[in-house]
Structures are given as structure tokens and as C-alpha cells.
Design an enzyme around this catalytic site. Structure first.
Site, PDB file in Angstrom:
ATOM      1  N   ASP A  64      -3.509 -17.396 -29.963  1.00 20.24           N
ATOM      2  CA  ASP A  64      -4.223 -17.756 -31.185  1.00 20.24           C
ATOM      3  C   ASP A  64      -3.682 -19.073 -31.720  1.00 20.24           C
ATOM      4  O   ASP A  64      -2.524 -19.425 -31.499  1.00 20.24           O
ATOM      5  CB  ASP A  64      -4.061 -16.667 -32.258  1.00 20.24           C
ATOM      6  CG  ASP A  64      -4.511 -15.300 -31.772  1.00 20.24           C
ATOM      7  OD1 ASP A  64      -5.693 -15.169 -31.416  1.00 20.24           O
ATOM      8  OD2 ASP A  64      -3.675 -14.390 -31.733  1.00 20.24           O
ATOM      9  N   ASP A  66      -3.391 -21.008 -35.370  1.00 15.67           N
ATOM     10  CA  ASP A  66      -3.525 -20.913 -36.823  1.00 15.67           C
ATOM     11  C   ASP A  66      -3.277 -22.275 -37.456  1.00 15.67           C
ATOM     12  O   ASP A  66      -2.480 -23.083 -36.959  1.00 15.67           O
ATOM     13  CB  ASP A  66      -2.528 -19.900 -37.391  1.00 15.67           C
ATOM     14  CG  ASP A  66      -2.797 -18.483 -36.900  1.00 15.67           C
ATOM     15  OD1 ASP A  66      -3.930 -18.222 -36.449  1.00 15.67           O
ATOM     16  OD2 ASP A  66      -1.874 -17.645 -36.954  1.00 15.67           O
ATOM     17  N   ASP A 143       8.329 -15.888 -42.194  1.00 16.86           N
ATOM     18  CA  ASP A 143       9.332 -14.867 -41.891  1.00 16.86           C
ATOM     19  C   ASP A 143      10.510 -15.396 -41.088  1.00 16.86           C
ATOM     20  O   ASP A 143      11.653 -15.386 -41.548  1.00 16.86           O
ATOM     21  CB  ASP A 143       8.681 -13.662 -41.200  1.00 16.86           C
ATOM     22  CG  ASP A 143       7.767 -14.061 -40.043  1.00 16.86           C
ATOM     23  OD1 ASP A 143       7.799 -15.239 -39.642  1.00 16.86           O
ATOM     24  OD2 ASP A 143       7.032 -13.196 -39.532  1.00 16.86           O
TER      25      ASP A 143
END
Length: 452
Positions: A64, A66, A143
Site C-alpha cells: 500500500d 499512503d 507509532d
């Protein structure tokens, strides 16, 4: 008030120019590039971010892509007709290009609950967070440090605010901020740490791993549907066996799959072999581009507890079919309170389990009936995984593998018609040989065959 006084962290920007990293636009999705260029042309800042940048720096191909931007979701939607806004917890824009979706997120801010924006925190856990900020704030909000790097399409550099490049070089996963606070904000981060460590072949920093035992129970508060999605990422992305071992090593398996942890704790080495071989086989199929199903995976993980519960009820006098059905319902019901396995998968799991005792019934009608069952192939593959349970189980798997190679008439002739025969007292079917050659008719004197 600066970021350091508000967070205890001082972002220090490090810019890695194009000639000092390996990211090339040819490895970036064309759809992601279109989004980045469009946002930049409209006057917004926009960067490729997160796992895509991390994987490209490691020489991996991301699944993916982003984007993080200064544009708000509504502003993104105005630029792209193929855009839809999603999410309440985190408001996001999805720009759709056929089967590909580029996720576009506005830079997250550090505003406090009750201030400007939309943030709601319950017991330290962020349940809604739509406060916009700067790229520096956005980096601190992420994170792990390796997930907080940004690829700048304007000059092809990588922007690193929190030391992510150093962590890639050290092969270490380190959290941004205080681990106790970050895990309380989102307990699923503990599972992400295990998954990323397995996928990237990295170690989890000691400080990041330390709270697992005390904060692991917080995973019970996570949405079961979200834990199902996280389980699929762990076990159906080609690194299932490594992810499983990492969960055990970190002490997190008991919080996600308590039945599996209980069964393995009993020291059954055959069960461990079954689980690890099942995960290894799944990884191999994914590597070969073959299809996999969550049903088989979860059937493998929960088998030990289902088997033991079924044997418990059989020992107490319950009929075998009812005992297996009762055990399946009990174990699946418990597991679904943690991980919301959809019914279409639990139904298949229960069929795979219920068919296992039927492999031991070697009678003509039963054998042919079982071979025509819709779940026969999955159940047979599961039977082969059970080879280490005993020499008899290994022989049973070989018998069924052999039986499937025989012509039906040869197999039928070798099987008893009834009488309760079982695998333990049955002789393996004869090997299929060449069919006998037909006899030639004798000709009558004169060279012509007779006619009727």
C-alpha cells in the site's frame, strides 16, 4: 509552547538526499504519484509516508502507498472526483483508482482533548482523533520511528524527524514516546510491533517490549473485528510462522489466541508441529501466488483445544458427533470474543474438525461418501498435518493419499462393504496396476469368426 515542552520529544529533522537512499519513483505506484503531484500543484504539501517509505528503503515492494498532507479531508475531496471520505475515529480520504486505493491523511496534531478540533480519550485510549497539525507533530504522533519517515516528491529526498533511518540501520523497532502511554492509547500497537518485527526481521527494542505482560490484557478491550483484520495481516501476508513465533516470544499469544496458548502450554510437541507446519505451508502457498483461506489457518490454530475438549466429552460418554460439535462451538465461541471470525469461516473450520474422525472409518460407503464431501480436500490436507500425532496417524494419511490415486472399481473391490472396519485393522488397498489385456476370440477353421 514548543514541541519538546509539550511532549518531552524534540524532533530533529534529518534530510537524506536522493543520492543517499535507494527510493526510486519507478517503484512507487503511479496512482500515488498522481495524488502527490496534484496536491503539490494545488499548493499543499504532500509526502509519501509510513510503511511504504520504510519498505522502499529496505528494498521491499510495498503493498500500500499512503500519503500525508497539509490538506484537510474536505480539501482533498475537492481535488479528486474519485475520492471518498471515511472513518470517525480517524477521518481519512480514500482516492480510488480502480482496484487501488491511495489513503490520504491530514497531518495529525497534538491538541489536547476539549481544545480546538475533535479528540476524545477514554481511560488513556484514543477513541476519536481529528485534530490537524504540522508535519513535525504528525511525525511524533506515529507509532514506531521506522514508520515516521516522509518521501518528498519535490526533491526526491527522505525527511526523518525521529531517527527512523538509524533504526533501520540498527534493525530495531523503537516506539516514539513513552511505551506505556502509547500502548494505552492503542493496545493493538503491541501486535503491530510483533508483526513488523517478524516481517522486517528486526528486533523489538527492550523498552518497547517491556510493557507487554502488564498491558497485554488491554487487547481484550480492542474491537474483535479489528483484531481479526490484524490476525490476517500477521498470518496471511507470507510471514505467518515468524509472526506466530514472535507472538509467543513476546508473550502476546495468550492475549490474542488464549485457547492456542493453553493447548501448547500442555507440552504437546505433535500439536506444535501441526501448528508450525500449517503456518509454513500457508507461507509457501502465498509465496507461490496460490490462494489461502483464513478458515484453514484458524482451524490449525484452534485444533489442539477443540480436540482435547471433544475427547473430554467422549470420555464422559457423549456420542462422538455430538462431542465434536459441542467442542467446536465452545472453542469458537470463546475465540470470537477476542477475534471476530466471520461465520463463513467458522462453518468451514467446524466441518474440517468434524471430518477428522471419519477418516478412521474404512468402509466402502463411508469412504466414497467422504471423498465426495465439499470439504474433503481441506480436511484431508489437515489430516496430513496430524502425521506427528502417532505412527498410526501417519499411516492413515498415507492410506488416504494412496486411495485417492486408485480407480474407483479397484478401491471398491479392496474395501469391506460394512461391519464397522476401522483404519487400525484394515490392510492398505492394492496398488493400481495395468488392466489385464482382453482375450482374443479363437477363430474357427477357415479364418472367419462365428456370428450369431
Amino acid at each position: 509552547m514548543n514541541l519538546e515542552s509539550r511532549t518531552g520529544l524534540a524532533p530533529a529533522l534529518r534530510i537524506i538526499p536522493r543520492d543517499q537512499h535507494v527510493i526510486s519513483r519507478k517503484n512507487i505506484s503511479k496512482s500515488a504519484l498522481r495524488v502527490l503531484y496534484r496536491l503539490n500543484e494545488a499548493g499543499y504539501t504532500a509526502y509519501l509516508v509510513g510503511g511504504a517509505v520504510r519498505d522502499l528503503l529496505l528494498g521491499l515492494q510495498p503493498k500500500d502507498f499512503d500519503v500525508a498532507t497539509s490538506a484537510t479531508p474536505d480539501e482533498v475531496k475537492k481535488l479528486f472526483r474519485n475520492c471518498r471520505l471515511i472513518g470517525r475515529r480517524f477521518r481519512l480520504a480514500h482516492v480510488v483508482f480502480g482496484p487501488e486505493i491511495i489513503e490520504v491523511a491530514t497531518f495529525r496534531g497534538l491538541g489536547e482533548e476539549g481544545g480546538e478540533g475533535d479528540r476524545h480519550i477514554v481511560d488513556g485510549r484514543i477513541v476519536r482523533d481529528n485534530i490537524w497539525g504540522t508535519i513535525e507533530e504528525d511525525a511524533i504522533r506515529r507509532d514506531f520511528r521506522v514508520n515516521a519517515m516522509y518521501y518528498d516528491i519535490s526533491d526526491f529526498s527522505v525527511r526523518d524527524y525521529v531517527g527512523g533511518m538509524q533504526d533501520l540501520e540498527d534493525r530495531a523497532l523503537r516506539l516514539i514516546g513513552d511505551p506505556d502511554t502509547r500502548y494505552r492509547e492503542d493496545p493493538v500497537r503491541m501486535l503491530r510491533a510483533a508483526r513488523l518485527a517478524a516481517k522486517l526481521d528486526m528486533r523489538i527494542d527492550a523498552a518497547a517490549m517491556a510493557p507487554f505482560e502488564t498491558l497485554g490484557p488491554l487487547l481484550a478491550d480492542a474491537a474483535p473485528a479489528r483484531l481479526f483484520d490484524e490476525s490476517l495481516k500477521m498470518f496471511l501476508s507470507g510471514n505467518g510462522l515468524k509472526s506466530f513465533r514472535m507472538l509467543e516470544q513476546c508473550g502476546l499469544l495468550k492475549f490474542l489466541f488464549p485457547a492456542t496458548a493453553r493447548a501448547l502450554k500442555r507440552g504437546d510437541e505433535a500439536l506444535r508441529s501441526l501448528v508450525e507446519q500449517g503456518l509454513a505451508n500457508t507461507d509457501a502457498r502465498i509465496a507461490e501466488g496460490k490462494s489461502v483461506t483464513p478458515a484453514f489457518l484458524f482451524a490449525v490454530l484452534l485444533w489442539g483445544e477443540v480436540r482435547d475438549v471433544a475427547h473430554h466429552w467422549i470420555a464422559r460418554g457423549q456420542e462422538s458427533t455430538e462431542a465434536w460439535a459441542r467442542a467446536s462451538a465452545q472453542v469458537v465461541g470463546e475465540q470470537c470474543q477476542r477475534v471476530a471470525i466471520p461465520r463463513r469461516f467458522t462453518f468451514t473450520m467446524e466441518e474440517i474438525w468434524s471430518l477428522q474422525p471419519r477418516f478412521e472409518q474404512i468402509q466402502r460407503k463411508r469412504v466414497f461418501r467422504l471423498m465426495t464431501h465439499p470439504r474433503f480436500r481441506a480436511a484431508f490436507d489437515f489430516l496430513l498435518l496430524r502425521a506427528d500425532e502417532s505412527p498410526a496417524m501417519r499411516e492413515l494419511g498415507l492410506w488416504w493419499a494412496h486411495a485417492q490415486q486408485l480407480p474407483q472399481d479397484v478401491l471398491a473391490a479392496a474395501l469391506p462393504a460394512g461391519g464397522g472396519s476401522s483404519a487400525s485393522d484394515f490392510v492398505a488397498p492394492p496398488a493400481a496396476g495395468k488392466p489385464p489385456r482382453p482375450r482374443r476370440r479363437r477363430r474357427r477353421p477357415g479364418g472367419k469368426s462365428s456370428s450369431v
